[in-house]
Design a protein around this motif. Structure first.
Motif, mmCIF file in Angstrom:
data_model
loop_
_atom_site.group_PDB
_atom_site.id
_atom_site.type_symbol
_atom_site.label_atom_id
_atom_site.label_comp_id
_atom_site.label_asym_id
_atom_site.label_seq_id
_atom_site.Cartn_x
_atom_site.Cartn_y
_atom_site.Cartn_z
ATOM 1 N N ARG A 14 0.826 -1.213 0.000
ATOM 2 C CA ARG A 14 0.000 0.000 0.000
ATOM 3 C C ARG A 14 0.856 1.258 0.000
ATOM 4 N NH1 ARG A 14 -2.750 3.246 4.226
ATOM 5 N NH2 ARG A 14 -4.376 4.400 3.133
ATOM 6 N N CYS A 15 1.740 1.401 0.984
ATOM 7 C CA CYS A 15 2.473 2.670 1.135
ATOM 8 C C CYS A 15 3.909 2.619 0.632
ATOM 9 C CB CYS A 15 2.451 3.128 2.592
ATOM 10 S SG CYS A 15 3.518 2.157 3.691
ATOM 11 N N GLY A 16 4.424 1.419 0.367
ATOM 12 C CA GLY A 16 5.783 1.297 -0.145
ATOM 13 C C GLY A 16 6.870 1.263 0.918
ATOM 14 N N ALA A 17 6.499 1.325 2.187
ATOM 15 C CA ALA A 17 7.505 1.213 3.259
ATOM 16 C C ALA A 17 8.244 -0.109 3.088
ATOM 17 C CB ALA A 17 6.828 1.274 4.626
ATOM 18 N N HIS A 32 2.383 -8.005 7.640
ATOM 19 C CA HIS A 32 1.180 -8.824 7.660
ATOM 20 C C HIS A 32 0.765 -9.249 6.249
ATOM 21 C CE1 HIS A 32 0.652 -7.553 11.839
ATOM 22 N NE2 HIS A 32 1.087 -6.378 11.403
ATOM 23 N N PRO A 33 0.845 -10.555 5.959
ATOM 24 C CA PRO A 33 0.307 -11.035 4.676
ATOM 25 C C PRO A 33 -1.219 -11.028 4.740
ATOM 26 C CG PRO A 33 1.180 -12.861 5.957
ATOM 27 C CD PRO A 33 1.451 -11.608 6.740
ATOM 28 N N VAL A 34 -1.850 -10.548 3.695
ATOM 29 C CA VAL A 34 -3.308 -10.440 3.634
ATOM 30 C C VAL A 34 -3.766 -11.026 2.304
ATOM 31 C CG1 VAL A 34 -5.236 -8.805 3.479
ATOM 32 C CG2 VAL A 34 -3.366 -8.362 5.068
ATOM 33 N N GLN A 35 -4.854 -11.779 2.343
ATOM 34 C CA GLN A 35 -5.494 -12.242 1.117
ATOM 35 C C GLN A 35 -6.845 -11.561 1.022
ATOM 36 O OE1 GLN A 35 -5.578 -16.574 1.212
ATOM 37 N NE2 GLN A 35 -3.931 -16.564 -0.272
ATOM 38 N N ARG A 36 -7.126 -11.009 -0.141
ATOM 39 C CA ARG A 36 -8.387 -10.311 -0.363
ATOM 40 C C ARG A 36 -9.012 -10.841 -1.644
ATOM 41 N NH1 ARG A 36 -10.694 -6.333 -3.213
ATOM 42 N NH2 ARG A 36 -12.202 -5.016 -2.151
ATOM 43 N N VAL A 37 -10.328 -11.012 -1.600
ATOM 44 C CA VAL A 37 -11.063 -11.432 -2.790
ATOM 45 C C VAL A 37 -11.770 -10.205 -3.341
ATOM 46 C CG1 VAL A 37 -12.866 -12.936 -3.699
ATOM 47 C CG2 VAL A 37 -11.384 -13.741 -1.851
ATOM 48 N N THR A 38 -11.509 -9.886 -4.602
ATOM 49 C CA THR A 38 -12.144 -8.731 -5.228
ATOM 50 C C THR A 38 -13.600 -9.040 -5.545
ATOM 51 O OG1 THR A 38 -11.569 -9.383 -7.481
ATOM 52 C CG2 THR A 38 -9.952 -8.035 -6.289
ATOM 53 N N SER A 39 -14.348 -8.013 -5.936
ATOM 54 C CA SER A 39 -15.771 -8.198 -6.229
ATOM 55 C C SER A 39 -16.010 -9.152 -7.397
ATOM 56 C CB SER A 39 -16.434 -6.851 -6.518
ATOM 57 O OG SER A 39 -15.852 -6.245 -7.650
ATOM 58 N N ASP A 40 -15.011 -9.321 -8.267
ATOM 59 C CA ASP A 40 -15.175 -10.266 -9.381
ATOM 60 C C ASP A 40 -14.555 -11.632 -9.083
ATOM 61 O OD1 ASP A 40 -12.559 -9.452 -9.534
ATOM 62 O OD2 ASP A 40 -12.592 -8.978 -11.657
ATOM 63 N N SER A 50 2.602 -2.587 9.555
ATOM 64 C CA SER A 50 1.669 -2.535 10.690
ATOM 65 C C SER A 50 0.687 -1.378 10.584
ATOM 66 C CB SER A 50 2.438 -2.444 12.011
ATOM 67 O OG SER A 50 2.991 -3.699 12.331
ATOM 68 N N ALA A 51 1.158 -0.201 10.156
ATOM 69 C CA ALA A 51 0.271 0.963 10.062
ATOM 70 C C ALA A 51 -0.824 0.727 9.023
ATOM 71 C CB ALA A 51 1.069 2.212 9.723
ATOM 72 N N CYS A 52 -0.456 0.244 7.853
ATOM 73 C CA CYS A 52 -1.452 -0.014 6.809
ATOM 74 C C CYS A 52 -2.361 -1.171 7.191
ATOM 75 C CB CYS A 52 -0.768 -0.272 5.463
ATOM 76 S SG CYS A 52 -0.023 1.221 4.757
ATOM 77 N N HIS A 53 -1.814 -2.163 7.887
ATOM 78 C CA HIS A 53 -2.636 -3.296 8.323
ATOM 79 C C HIS A 53 -3.704 -2.835 9.311
ATOM 80 C CE1 HIS A 53 -3.566 -7.052 10.571
ATOM 81 N NE2 HIS A 53 -3.668 -7.487 9.334
ATOM 82 N N LYS A 54 -3.346 -1.912 10.181
ATOM 83 C CA LYS A 54 -4.322 -1.368 11.141
ATOM 84 C C LYS A 54 -5.459 -0.687 10.382
ATOM 85 C CE LYS A 54 -4.761 1.765 15.037
ATOM 86 N NZ LYS A 54 -4.095 2.716 15.929
ATOM 87 N N LEU A 59 -11.121 -1.065 7.820
ATOM 88 C CA LEU A 59 -11.917 -1.148 6.603
ATOM 89 C C LEU A 59 -12.606 -2.509 6.499
ATOM 90 C CD1 LEU A 59 -12.788 0.007 3.829
ATOM 91 C CD2 LEU A 59 -10.645 -0.927 2.915
ATOM 92 N N ALA A 60 -11.886 -3.574 6.786
ATOM 93 C CA ALA A 60 -12.442 -4.926 6.686
ATOM 94 C C ALA A 60 -13.575 -5.131 7.687
ATOM 95 C CB ALA A 60 -11.340 -5.967 6.902
ATOM 96 N N VAL A 61 -13.432 -4.616 8.900
ATOM 97 C CA VAL A 61 -14.493 -4.728 9.906
ATOM 98 C C VAL A 61 -15.744 -3.999 9.425
ATOM 99 C CG1 VAL A 61 -15.167 -3.982 12.235
ATOM 100 C CG2 VAL A 61 -12.982 -5.144 11.879
ATOM 101 N N GLN A 62 -15.562 -2.812 8.866
ATOM 102 C CA GLN A 62 -16.693 -2.045 8.327
ATOM 103 C C GLN A 62 -17.367 -2.819 7.198
ATOM 104 O OE1 GLN A 62 -15.562 1.796 6.799
ATOM 105 N NE2 GLN A 62 -17.478 2.052 5.706
ATOM 106 N N GLN A 63 -16.580 -3.360 6.277
ATOM 107 C CA GLN A 63 -17.146 -4.100 5.157
ATOM 108 C C GLN A 63 -17.813 -5.397 5.616
ATOM 109 O OE1 GLN A 63 -13.801 -4.400 2.488
ATOM 110 N NE2 GLN A 63 -14.263 -2.436 1.534
ATOM 111 N N ASP A 64 -17.251 -6.054 6.630
ATOM 112 C CA ASP A 64 -17.886 -7.258 7.172
ATOM 113 C C ASP A 64 -19.266 -6.927 7.738
ATOM 114 O OD1 ASP A 64 -15.692 -8.793 6.523
ATOM 115 O OD2 ASP A 64 -14.931 -8.946 8.584
ATOM 116 N N GLY A 65 -19.370 -5.804 8.445
ATOM 117 C CA GLY A 65 -20.655 -5.387 8.999
ATOM 118 C C GLY A 65 -21.673 -5.109 7.903
ATOM 119 N N GLU A 66 -21.237 -4.421 6.862
ATOM 120 C CA GLU A 66 -22.130 -4.134 5.734
ATOM 121 C C GLU A 66 -22.585 -5.420 5.058
ATOM 122 O OE1 GLU A 66 -20.138 -1.385 3.157
ATOM 123 O OE2 GLU A 66 -20.025 0.155 4.713
ATOM 124 N N TYR A 67 -21.671 -6.352 4.876
ATOM 125 C CA TYR A 67 -22.018 -7.639 4.252
ATOM 126 C C TYR A 67 -23.007 -8.404 5.125
ATOM 127 C CZ TYR A 67 -21.652 -12.426 2.614
ATOM 128 O OH TYR A 67 -21.950 -13.684 2.172
#
Length: 82
Positions: A14-17, A32-40, A50-54, A59-67
């Protein structure tokens, strides 16, 4: 000249650090390794500092709630199916 072997370079997608860390360095837990599934349906493998993972977790918690709210059927859903 000193030589250090078995070093891994970590780069945040994300940030290039970045960091060069020797094997078994405790600071590797800050990456932190993360796997994400896109909408397609495509699977993306990411590495986040760590900063970007936080931020990602928020964001993931918000999206989980919406889902989860979307998964609850409403009366309007049945009208749309007709």
């Amino acid at each position: 000249m000193a030589v250090t072997k078995n070093i891994t370079r970590y780069v945040c997608d994300r940030c290039g650090a970045s960091a060069y860390l020797p094997d078994r360095d405790p600071r590797s837990s800050e990456w932190h390794p993360v796997q994400r599934v896109t909408s397609d349906g495509a699977l993306m493998d990411l590495l986040l500092c760590s900063a970007c993972h936080k931020n990602y977790r928020s964001l993931a918690v918000q999206q989980d709630g919406e889902y989860n709210r979307w998964m609850i059927p409403t009366a309007g859903d049945k009208e749309e199916q007709v």
